[in-house]
Design a protein around this motif. Structure first.
Motif, PDB file in Angstrom:
ATOM      1  N   THR A 158       0.852  -1.409  -0.248  1.00 22.77           N
ATOM      2  CA  THR A 158       0.234  -0.019   0.073  1.00 22.77           C
ATOM      3  C   THR A 158       1.036   1.752   0.007  1.00 22.77           C
ATOM      4  O   THR A 158       2.093   1.472   0.821  1.00 22.77           O
ATOM      5  N   THR A 159       0.641   2.046  -0.887  1.00 25.80           N
ATOM      6  CA  THR A 159       1.615   3.431  -1.202  1.00 25.80           C
ATOM      7  C   THR A 159       0.116   4.582  -1.330  1.00 25.80           C
ATOM      8  O   THR A 159      -1.155   4.404  -0.947  1.00 25.80           O
ATOM      9  N   THR A 160       0.860   5.595  -0.471  1.00 26.72           N
ATOM     10  CA  THR A 160       0.572   7.105  -0.561  1.00 26.72           C
ATOM     11  C   THR A 160       0.845   8.308  -1.682  1.00 26.72           C
ATOM     12  O   THR A 160       0.423   8.657  -2.326  1.00 26.72           O
ATOM     13  N   ASP A 161       1.924   7.563  -2.229  1.00 26.41           N
ATOM     14  CA  ASP A 161       2.666   7.619  -3.096  1.00 26.41           C
ATOM     15  C   ASP A 161       2.886   7.066  -4.898  1.00 26.41           C
ATOM     16  O   ASP A 161       4.106   6.184  -4.324  1.00 26.41           O
ATOM     17  N   ARG A 186      -3.469   3.808  -1.230  1.00 28.01           N
ATOM     18  CA  ARG A 186      -3.783   4.675   0.223  1.00 28.01           C
ATOM     19  C   ARG A 186      -5.584   5.174  -0.195  1.00 28.01           C
ATOM     20  O   ARG A 186      -5.199   6.464  -0.913  1.00 28.01           O
ATOM     21  N   ASP A 215       7.557   4.866   0.957  1.00 25.81           N
ATOM     22  CA  ASP A 215       6.211   5.092   1.945  1.00 25.81           C
ATOM     23  C   ASP A 215       7.910   4.202   3.252  1.00 25.81           C
ATOM     24  O   ASP A 215       6.330   4.176   4.030  1.00 25.81           O
TER      25      ASP A 215
END
Length: 129
Positions: free
Chosen positions: A12-15, A53, A116
């Motif tokens: 899971t990544t935010t970017d 995410r 991350d």
């Protein structure tokens, strides 16, 4: 029941753009797109599926959070070549090379973090190992 091997895991990544850059440019994995526009990083006979995410695919982990993974990869090249590549890519090594124990014996490893902040260990087994 007996488990043979790991097929894939989910990151899971935010970017997503930074994540894709790291796993393709720095780690040398290939990016693939599959069903419904999903993306994954392929290496060998395994893959890492990518979730963003807040836009995860169902079903998903109970608490999918960026930065919770601690992954160890065995490199094709000797670790000294991996270190040179990381330096050329301007990606910081946070520890190593150090001696560790892998799934089938002693390994030599370096540690870094992905965008991350997941912990990434890149290792080699000694010659003949």
């Amino acid at each position: 029941m007996h488990i043979d091997h790991l097929d894939h895991l989910v990151l899971t990544t935010t970017d997503p753009q930074s994540c894709i850059d790291f796993y393709t440019r720095v780690m040398g994995m290939s990016l693939e797109t599959f069903g419904n526009g999903r993306q994954a990083f392929r290496f060998g006979n395994q893959k890492i599926n990518l979730h963003v995410r807040g836009r995860e695919f169902e079903p998903k982990a109970h608490l999918p959070v960026p930065g919770a993974l601690d992954l160890c990869f065995i490199a094709v090249e000797p670790l000294d070549e991996v270190i040179a590549h990381l330096r050329q890519s301007n990606w910081p090594i946070i520890e190593g090379p150090v001696a560790r124990t892998g799934a089938t014996g002693k390994i030599r490893s370096v540690y870094l973090r992905d965008p991350d902040l997941n912990l990434i260990e890149i290792s080699e087994y000694p010659s003949g190992g």
